[in-house]
Motif scaffolding. Sequence first.
Motif, PDB file in Angstrom:
ATOM      1  N   ARG A 173       4.536 -17.580   0.224  1.00 13.36           N
ATOM      2  CA  ARG A 173       5.885 -18.051   0.547  1.00 13.36           C
ATOM      3  C   ARG A 173       5.929 -19.471   1.087  1.00 13.36           C
ATOM      4  O   ARG A 173       6.976 -20.119   1.044  1.00 13.36           O
ATOM      5  CB  ARG A 173       6.517 -17.105   1.578  1.00 13.36           C
ATOM      6  N   ASN A 174       4.805 -19.953   1.608  1.00 16.65           N
ATOM      7  CA  ASN A 174       4.828 -21.247   2.297  1.00 16.65           C
ATOM      8  C   ASN A 174       3.952 -22.317   1.651  1.00 16.65           C
ATOM      9  O   ASN A 174       3.788 -23.393   2.233  1.00 16.65           O
ATOM     10  CB  ASN A 174       4.398 -21.049   3.753  1.00 16.65           C
ATOM     11  N   SER A 175       3.390 -22.019   0.489  1.00 14.08           N
ATOM     12  CA  SER A 175       2.545 -23.017  -0.170  1.00 14.08           C
ATOM     13  C   SER A 175       2.470 -22.707  -1.663  1.00 14.08           C
ATOM     14  O   SER A 175       2.906 -21.645  -2.109  1.00 14.08           O
ATOM     15  CB  SER A 175       1.142 -23.020   0.441  1.00 14.08           C
ATOM     16  N   THR A 176       1.921 -23.636  -2.412  1.00 11.83           N
ATOM     17  CA  THR A 176       1.763 -23.439  -3.857  1.00 11.83           C
ATOM     18  C   THR A 176       0.383 -23.926  -4.295  1.00 11.83           C
ATOM     19  O   THR A 176      -0.276 -24.697  -3.590  1.00 11.83           O
ATOM     20  CB  THR A 176       2.832 -24.205  -4.648  1.00 11.83           C
ATOM     21  N   GLY A 177      -0.023 -23.458  -5.460  1.00  8.16           N
ATOM     22  CA  GLY A 177      -1.234 -23.974  -6.085  1.00  8.16           C
ATOM     23  C   GLY A 177      -2.531 -23.366  -5.622  1.00  8.16           C
ATOM     24  O   GLY A 177      -3.609 -23.827  -6.023  1.00  8.16           O
ATOM     25  N   HIS A 178      -2.473 -22.350  -4.797  1.00  6.75           N
ATOM     26  CA  HIS A 178      -3.701 -21.733  -4.292  1.00  6.75           C
ATOM     27  C   HIS A 178      -4.079 -20.517  -5.135  1.00  6.75           C
ATOM     28  O   HIS A 178      -3.229 -19.818  -5.674  1.00  6.75           O
ATOM     29  CB  HIS A 178      -3.541 -21.311  -2.828  1.00  6.75           C
ATOM     30  N   GLU A 179      -5.371 -20.273  -5.193  1.00 10.19           N
ATOM     31  CA  GLU A 179      -5.908 -19.095  -5.883  1.00 10.19           C
ATOM     32  C   GLU A 179      -6.238 -18.051  -4.816  1.00 10.19           C
ATOM     33  O   GLU A 179      -7.187 -18.217  -4.060  1.00 10.19           O
ATOM     34  CB  GLU A 179      -7.154 -19.493  -6.672  1.00 10.19           C
ATOM     35  N   ILE A 180      -5.421 -16.993  -4.770  1.00  4.64           N
ATOM     36  CA  ILE A 180      -5.572 -15.982  -3.719  1.00  4.64           C
ATOM     37  C   ILE A 180      -6.193 -14.729  -4.312  1.00  4.64           C
ATOM     38  O   ILE A 180      -5.643 -14.130  -5.240  1.00  4.64           O
ATOM     39  CB  ILE A 180      -4.214 -15.620  -3.089  1.00  4.64           C
ATOM     40  N   THR A 181      -7.327 -14.317  -3.772  1.00  5.57           N
ATOM     41  CA  THR A 181      -7.995 -13.090  -4.193  1.00  5.57           C
ATOM     42  C   THR A 181      -8.126 -12.162  -2.994  1.00  5.57           C
ATOM     43  O   THR A 181      -8.593 -12.583  -1.932  1.00  5.57           O
ATOM     44  CB  THR A 181      -9.399 -13.384  -4.756  1.00  5.57           C
ATOM     45  N   VAL A 182      -7.684 -10.929  -3.168  1.00  2.00           N
ATOM     46  CA  VAL A 182      -7.805  -9.929  -2.110  1.00  2.00           C
ATOM     47  C   VAL A 182      -8.774  -8.846  -2.565  1.00  2.00           C
ATOM     48  O   VAL A 182      -8.650  -8.304  -3.670  1.00  2.00           O
ATOM     49  CB  VAL A 182      -6.439  -9.301  -1.755  1.00  2.00           C
ATOM     50  N   LEU A 183      -9.741  -8.541  -1.709  1.00  7.51           N
ATOM     51  CA  LEU A 183     -10.757  -7.540  -2.010  1.00  7.51           C
ATOM     52  C   LEU A 183     -10.540  -6.336  -1.101  1.00  7.51           C
ATOM     53  O   LEU A 183     -10.784  -6.406   0.108  1.00  7.51           O
ATOM     54  CB  LEU A 183     -12.155  -8.137  -1.799  1.00  7.51           C
ATOM     55  N   GLU A 184     -10.048  -5.253  -1.682  1.00 12.86           N
ATOM     56  CA  GLU A 184      -9.761  -4.028  -0.928  1.00 12.86           C
ATOM     57  C   GLU A 184     -10.795  -2.974  -1.277  1.00 12.86           C
ATOM     58  O   GLU A 184     -10.999  -2.649  -2.451  1.00 12.86           O
ATOM     59  CB  GLU A 184      -8.346  -3.539  -1.259  1.00 12.86           C
ATOM     60  N   LYS A 185     -11.434  -2.440  -0.232  1.00 22.74           N
ATOM     61  CA  LYS A 185     -12.482  -1.439  -0.427  1.00 22.74           C
ATOM     62  C   LYS A 185     -11.932  -0.137  -0.994  1.00 22.74           C
ATOM     63  O   LYS A 185     -12.566   0.532  -1.802  1.00 22.74           O
ATOM     64  CB  LYS A 185     -13.182  -1.181   0.905  1.00 22.74           C
ATOM     65  N   GLY A 186     -10.730   0.245  -0.577  1.00 21.89           N
ATOM     66  CA  GLY A 186     -10.116   1.483  -1.052  1.00 21.89           C
ATOM     67  C   GLY A 186      -9.287   1.271  -2.303  1.00 21.89           C
ATOM     68  O   GLY A 186      -9.396   0.252  -2.978  1.00 21.89           O
ATOM     69  N   GLY A 187      -8.425   2.244  -2.573  1.00 21.42           N
ATOM     70  CA  GLY A 187      -7.630   2.188  -3.786  1.00 21.42           C
ATOM     71  C   GLY A 187      -6.149   1.995  -3.566  1.00 21.42           C
ATOM     72  O   GLY A 187      -5.364   2.040  -4.520  1.00 21.42           O
ATOM     73  N   VAL A 188      -5.737   1.791  -2.299  1.00 17.35           N
ATOM     74  CA  VAL A 188      -4.312   1.676  -1.981  1.00 17.35           C
ATOM     75  C   VAL A 188      -4.076   0.417  -1.155  1.00 17.35           C
ATOM     76  O   VAL A 188      -4.838   0.108  -0.236  1.00 17.35           O
ATOM     77  CB  VAL A 188      -3.814   2.905  -1.199  1.00 17.35           C
ATOM     78  N   TYR A 189      -2.993  -0.275  -1.480  1.00 20.68           N
ATOM     79  CA  TYR A 189      -2.621  -1.490  -0.760  1.00 20.68           C
ATOM     80  C   TYR A 189      -1.446  -1.226   0.185  1.00 20.68           C
ATOM     81  O   TYR A 189      -0.567  -0.397  -0.100  1.00 20.68           O
ATOM     82  CB  TYR A 189      -2.214  -2.593  -1.751  1.00 20.68           C
ATOM     83  N   SER A 190      -1.426  -1.942   1.270  1.00 15.94           N
ATOM     84  CA  SER A 190      -0.240  -2.157   2.104  1.00 15.94           C
ATOM     85  C   SER A 190       0.575  -0.897   2.389  1.00 15.94           C
ATOM     86  O   SER A 190       1.693  -0.740   1.907  1.00 15.94           O
ATOM     87  CB  SER A 190       0.649  -3.206   1.423  1.00 15.94           C
ATOM     88  N   TYR A 191       0.023  -0.021   3.192  1.00 17.27           N
ATOM     89  CA  TYR A 191       0.733   1.217   3.511  1.00 17.27           C
ATOM     90  C   TYR A 191       0.790   1.445   5.018  1.00 17.27           C
ATOM     91  O   TYR A 191       0.026   0.858   5.782  1.00 17.27           O
ATOM     92  CB  TYR A 191       0.069   2.420   2.829  1.00 17.27           C
ATOM     93  N   GLY A 192       1.711   2.293   5.453  1.00 17.64           N
ATOM     94  CA  GLY A 192       1.925   2.566   6.864  1.00 17.64           C
ATOM     95  C   GLY A 192       1.019   3.679   7.367  1.00 17.64           C
ATOM     96  O   GLY A 192       1.369   4.856   7.276  1.00 17.64           O
ATOM     97  N   GLN A 193      -0.133   3.316   7.913  1.00 17.16           N
ATOM     98  CA  GLN A 193      -1.088   4.316   8.391  1.00 17.16           C
ATOM     99  C   GLN A 193      -0.497   5.193   9.488  1.00 17.16           C
ATOM    100  O   GLN A 193      -0.829   6.376   9.593  1.00 17.16           O
ATOM    101  CB  GLN A 193      -2.348   3.620   8.905  1.00 17.16           C
ATOM    102  N   CYS A 194       0.399   4.635  10.293  1.00 19.07           N
ATOM    103  CA  CYS A 194       0.959   5.401  11.407  1.00 19.07           C
ATOM    104  C   CYS A 194       1.837   6.557  10.930  1.00 19.07           C
ATOM    105  O   CYS A 194       2.165   7.451  11.712  1.00 19.07           O
ATOM    106  CB  CYS A 194       1.769   4.486  12.323  1.00 19.07           C
ATOM    107  N   GLY A 195       2.223   6.547   9.660  1.00 18.39           N
ATOM    108  CA  GLY A 195       3.044   7.624   9.128  1.00 18.39           C
ATOM    109  C   GLY A 195       2.250   8.806   8.608  1.00 18.39           C
ATOM    110  O   GLY A 195       2.834   9.842   8.259  1.00 18.39           O
ATOM    111  N   LEU A 196       0.932   8.699   8.567  1.00 15.18           N
ATOM    112  CA  LEU A 196       0.114   9.758   7.952  1.00 15.18           C
ATOM    113  C   LEU A 196       0.271  11.127   8.628  1.00 15.18           C
ATOM    114  O   LEU A 196       0.378  12.139   7.929  1.00 15.18           O
ATOM    115  CB  LEU A 196      -1.363   9.337   7.935  1.00 15.18           C
ATOM    116  N   PRO A 197       0.302  11.215   9.975  1.00 20.93           N
ATOM    117  CA  PRO A 197       0.487  12.547  10.573  1.00 20.93           C
ATOM    118  C   PRO A 197       1.780  13.223  10.130  1.00 20.93           C
ATOM    119  O   PRO A 197       1.838  14.450   9.999  1.00 20.93           O
ATOM    120  CB  PRO A 197       0.502  12.257  12.083  1.00 20.93           C
ATOM    121  N   TYR A 198       2.815  12.414   9.869  1.00 21.89           N
ATOM    122  CA  TYR A 198       4.114  12.981   9.512  1.00 21.89           C
ATOM    123  C   TYR A 198       4.164  13.406   8.044  1.00 21.89           C
ATOM    124  O   TYR A 198       5.003  14.219   7.665  1.00 21.89           O
ATOM    125  CB  TYR A 198       5.214  11.980   9.855  1.00 21.89           C
TER     126      TYR A 198
END
Length: 443
Positions: A21-46
């Motif tokens: 959102r604040n820059s351009t032209g960068h190569e962004i690589t995200v390495l996630e060990k698991g199979g799911v991105y960006s989730y609310g862990q605090c909701g798991l008990p519910y």
Amino acid sequence: MKIIIIGGDAAGMSAAMQIVRNSTGHEITVLEKGGVYSYGQCGLPYVISGKIDSTEKLIARTQETFRDKYGIDARIFHEVLQVDSENKTVSGIDHSNEESFSLSYDRLLIATGVSPVVPDWEGASLSGIFSLKTIPDAKEIIDYMQRDIKNVTVIGGGYIGLEMAECFAELGKKVTIIERNEQLAKIFDHEMAQFIHEEAEKQNIILKMGESVEAFSGKNQVEFIKTDKGEYETDLVLIAIGVRPNTTFLEGTGIIKSVNGAIQVNAYMQTSIKDIYAAGDCAIQYHRIKEKDDHIPLGTHANKQGQIAGLNIVNIHKTFKGVVGTSIIKFFNLTLGRTGISEMEAKLLNIPCQSVTIQSSDIAGYYPNNKKLTLKLIYHKETHMILGGQIIGGDGVDKRIDVLATVLFNSMTTDQLLDLDLAYAPPYNGVWDPIQKAARRVK
């Protein structure tokens, strides 16, 4: 600029989105060990309890969204095993095909979070013994619960332990909590924790306090749990005794670690190595009341630190202002809120303190259906600066804790708390808010 982010949850993806959102032209690589991105862990008990009907509802953005909408090379099952800070590379295993990979970076963010602590107890590999941190963890517990499960044992009386004890009880299970300390929720002072004990007993939770787990036994699956004081029958075990930062792969990098093995960072989220940043549960947080680094792994901190790391990576300078130790939990009919430091912590830090504890209500005492609140205010003996607060009760705990958190962030005294212009109408409050009632008791 090549930017690599290790970890695809709260801190990592907050950082990635700030970069986008604040820059351009960068190569962004995200390495996630698991199979799911960006989730609310605090909701798991519910999800396990059934209050939330699917883990899908916890996912904020999918891997495909990050890739297709935002142009982020978001990878899954990529476990980083080594960081070469001199040559600026990361390497590891792609578990989707078990092939190795190596990538170069210009700037690196470590956002690897934490993992549950599971001691090397005898029998700990038996089926039916779980910890809870990820969506796959929750799904495994849900699947196992399809069996004839009657007795559930929760090891640990912290926040996750209490939430999961409530979850299992609501599912009709006989629940036992084993806690090696003499009280549940040790972040509360002892007399406040007694309200938690009373609520647990009202809900038929069996408490085994001051007991240490030694072993598990059973034929293929857990059937008994042995402590230093006895042996108990169980059909399922949930281990919730704490977490450990995922930082062991950083050995040899020169990155300095601090509290509990968490990565030492400055206010810009920079580590001790140039061009390497860290944020979230794997990093330390500066505690404004203790005036020292601490490790308090919460989603609120992870998102804030991730945002700040992302901005600094692209040279938009912003600092993390620290934490005051605010947290809240629902436990059956009680809400447990706290902020700042406890009286026990103040004494350990050699801070001269005093406290006042009052009984009050969430709304005007004469208004129907008011709920009891017990509030403890901790303050500096000499300056009367507020050091912390603990509130346990029904409704209205959350807003008082948030006011106290704001008071603490701004280093206010008990007299200044009395000056606050807080909302009043009988259905919402008394003419003096409970936290102000407590402040009025200070001499």
